[in-house]
Design a protein around this motif. Structure first.
Motif, PDB file in Angstrom:
ATOM      1  N   UNK A   1       7.883  75.804   5.950  1.00 12.66           N
ATOM      2  CA  UNK A   1       6.468  75.016   5.314  1.00 12.66           C
ATOM      3  C   UNK A   1       6.494  74.316   4.382  1.00 12.66           C
ATOM      4  N   UNK A   2       5.283  74.217   4.140  1.00 14.45           N
ATOM      5  CA  UNK A   2       5.253  73.392   2.995  1.00 14.45           C
ATOM      6  C   UNK A   2       3.642  73.700   2.429  1.00 14.45           C
ATOM      7  N   UNK A   3       3.632  73.908   1.503  1.00 11.83           N
ATOM      8  CA  UNK A   3       1.658  74.270   1.640  1.00 11.83           C
ATOM      9  C   UNK A   3       1.792  73.607  -0.013  1.00 11.83           C
ATOM     10  N   UNK A   4       0.466  72.723   0.168  1.00 10.73           N
ATOM     11  CA  UNK A   4      -0.098  72.462  -1.448  1.00 10.73           C
ATOM     12  C   UNK A   4      -1.788  73.254  -1.279  1.00 10.73           C
ATOM     13  N   UNK A   5      -1.490  74.300  -1.880  1.00  7.29           N
ATOM     14  CA  UNK A   5      -2.684  74.830  -2.612  1.00  7.29           C
ATOM     15  C   UNK A   5      -3.417  74.395  -3.741  1.00  7.29           C
ATOM     16  N   UNK A   6      -4.838  73.982  -4.290  1.00  5.75           N
ATOM     17  CA  UNK A   6      -5.480  73.638  -4.655  1.00  5.75           C
ATOM     18  C   UNK A   6      -4.981  72.228  -5.776  1.00  5.75           C
ATOM     19  N   UNK A   7      -4.349  72.012  -4.915  1.00  7.52           N
ATOM     20  CA  UNK A   7      -3.670  71.002  -5.833  1.00  7.52           C
ATOM     21  C   UNK A   7      -4.736  69.677  -6.494  1.00  7.52           C
ATOM     22  N   UNK A   8      -4.288  70.064  -7.508  1.00  9.56           N
ATOM     23  CA  UNK A   8      -5.083  68.656  -8.724  1.00  9.56           C
ATOM     24  C   UNK A   8      -4.083  68.222  -9.100  1.00  9.56           C
ATOM     25  N   UNK A   9      -3.816  66.694  -9.311  1.00 11.41           N
ATOM     26  CA  UNK A   9      -2.810  65.989  -9.848  1.00 11.41           C
ATOM     27  C   UNK A   9      -3.692  64.745 -10.535  1.00 11.41           C
ATOM     28  N   UNK A  10      -2.535  63.659 -10.598  1.00 16.13           N
ATOM     29  CA  UNK A  10      -3.186  62.929 -10.999  1.00 16.13           C
ATOM     30  C   UNK A  10      -2.471  61.975 -12.288  1.00 16.13           C
ATOM     31  N   UNK A  11      -2.649  60.566 -12.997  1.00 11.75           N
ATOM     32  CA  UNK A  11      -2.281  60.439 -13.946  1.00 11.75           C
ATOM     33  C   UNK A  11      -2.373  60.068 -15.325  1.00 11.75           C
ATOM     34  N   UNK A  12      -2.229  60.376 -16.426  1.00 10.91           N
ATOM     35  CA  UNK A  12      -2.087  60.313 -17.877  1.00 10.91           C
ATOM     36  C   UNK A  12      -3.308  61.717 -17.889  1.00 10.91           C
ATOM     37  N   UNK A  13      -4.827  61.548 -18.512  1.00 13.39           N
ATOM     38  CA  UNK A  13      -5.650  62.199 -17.735  1.00 13.39           C
ATOM     39  C   UNK A  13      -6.531  61.754 -17.020  1.00 13.39           C
ATOM     40  N   UNK A  14      -6.120  61.411 -16.065  1.00 11.84           N
ATOM     41  CA  UNK A  14      -7.319  60.529 -15.069  1.00 11.84           C
ATOM     42  C   UNK A  14      -6.998  62.022 -13.911  1.00 11.84           C
ATOM     43  N   UNK A  15      -7.555  62.424 -13.258  1.00  8.03           N
ATOM     44  CA  UNK A  15      -7.065  63.290 -11.352  1.00  8.03           C
ATOM     45  C   UNK A  15      -7.517  62.035 -10.817  1.00  8.03           C
ATOM     46  N   UNK A  46       2.796  63.954  -5.833  1.00  9.70           N
ATOM     47  CA  UNK A  46       2.894  65.676  -6.443  1.00  9.70           C
ATOM     48  C   UNK A  46       3.710  66.959  -5.115  1.00  9.70           C
ATOM     49  N   UNK A  47       3.893  66.424  -4.291  1.00 13.20           N
ATOM     50  CA  UNK A  47       4.562  67.097  -3.260  1.00 13.20           C
ATOM     51  C   UNK A  47       5.996  67.746  -3.157  1.00 13.20           C
ATOM     52  N   UNK A  48       6.261  66.254  -3.198  1.00 16.94           N
ATOM     53  CA  UNK A  48       8.049  66.056  -3.822  1.00 16.94           C
ATOM     54  C   UNK A  48       8.521  66.279  -5.369  1.00 16.94           C
ATOM     55  N   UNK A  49       7.762  66.704  -6.306  1.00 17.46           N
ATOM     56  CA  UNK A  49       7.723  66.700  -7.639  1.00 17.46           C
ATOM     57  C   UNK A  49       8.214  65.642  -8.987  1.00 17.46           C
ATOM     58  N   UNK A  50       7.591  64.258  -8.298  1.00 20.49           N
ATOM     59  CA  UNK A  50       7.391  62.762  -9.449  1.00 20.49           C
ATOM     60  C   UNK A  50       6.247  62.758  -9.920  1.00 20.49           C
ATOM     61  N   UNK A  51       5.550  63.928  -9.773  1.00 27.63           N
ATOM     62  CA  UNK A  51       3.978  63.611 -10.615  1.00 27.63           C
ATOM     63  C   UNK A  51       3.591  65.704 -10.736  1.00 27.63           C
ATOM     64  N   UNK A  52       3.438  65.532 -11.520  1.00 32.64           N
ATOM     65  CA  UNK A  52       2.826  67.153 -11.939  1.00 32.64           C
ATOM     66  C   UNK A  52       2.263  66.925 -11.720  1.00 32.64           C
ATOM     67  N   UNK A  53       1.649  68.832 -11.340  1.00 33.60           N
ATOM     68  CA  UNK A  53       0.173  69.188 -10.814  1.00 33.60           C
ATOM     69  C   UNK A  53      -0.047  70.064 -12.343  1.00 33.60           C
ATOM     70  N   UNK A  54      -1.995  69.072 -12.802  1.00 35.11           N
ATOM     71  CA  UNK A  54      -2.660  69.615 -12.813  1.00 35.11           C
ATOM     72  C   UNK A  54      -3.187  71.284 -12.833  1.00 35.11           C
TER      73      UNK A  54
END
Length: 226
Positions: A1-15, A46-54
């Protein structure tokens, strides 16, 4: 099972994503749809780890993998097919497969899933059609034996007969019960026919969700029209 829980992510400072929660149950397929710029590809990265979560968490079988590198998530059973039918163009179809697994039995297994690739095993991947390259990209990922397959716009720019073939493959893979699928797709009919549940993203937020299937097509289109 994959779960994304309350994920906020983006590029540089922009979500780009704002407090997004999505669950892919074991043995099921889930679609994420929405207009261009809604944040769909950002969600997969974000799910696969190519983008860090804020903020938030990514959980795989209940384990928090939010800080794991992409290759470590692959070892835990995550397979990712990015947008764009990626392949090594100067290598043959067979050589592309052998980069992942040289086992004859493993390659034979994915060729049973994608029989159209048999006729082009000796052809350079760069000379394949878009549909053939998409099948090759999926076949190569399946050679890693994932438990969670993540697909980014698998029908983009490919012919209708190959779209039908990919639909068949997704349905067969999830029917076996040992593989889950998270699918990002703008083709609403395809997305809902092949999945058990859907989420609609708009401006980086989930604006609608429900059970998949043909009956949900009008509801999803209405949600996307708002």
């Amino acid at each position: 099972m994959l779960e994304l829980r309350n994920v906020t992510a983006g590029y540089s400072r922009a979500a780009v994503l704002h407090d997004v929660s999505i669950t892919v149950p074991p043995g099921q397929a889930v679609a994420v749809t929405g207009h261009n710029g809604a944040g769909k590809t950002t969600l997969l990265r974000a799910a696969v780890g190519l983008l860090p979560l804020k903020r938030g968490q990514v959980l795989l079988d209940g384990e928090d993998v939010s800080r794991l590198a992409p290759n470590r998530r692959v070892r835990r059973g995550v397979g990712y097919v990015p947008q764009g039918q990626l392949c090594f163009g100067q290598m043959t179809t067979l050589e592309n497969l052998q980069l992942v697994d040289t086992s004859i039995s493993a390659i034979e297994e994915v060729l049973e899933t994608f029989p159209a690739l048999r006729a082009v095993l000796g052809r350079r991947a760069g000379l394949l059609s878009g549909g053939q390259r998409q099948q090759l990209s999926m076949a190569r990922t399946l050679l890693t034996r994932p438990r969670m397959l993540i697909l980014d716009e698998p029908t983009e720019g490919i012919q209708p007969n190959v779209v039908a073939e990919i639909e068949r493959v997704i349905t067969e893979l999830t029917r076996r019960g040992d593989l889950s699928v998270l699918l990002v797709e703008q083709h609403v009919g395809f997305a809902l026919r092949t999945t058990d549940r859907y989420y609609v993203l708009e401006s980086g937020r989930v604006t609608a969700s429900g059970d998949g299937g043909d009956r949900a097509i009008d509801a999803v289109r209405d949600a996307m029209a708002v």
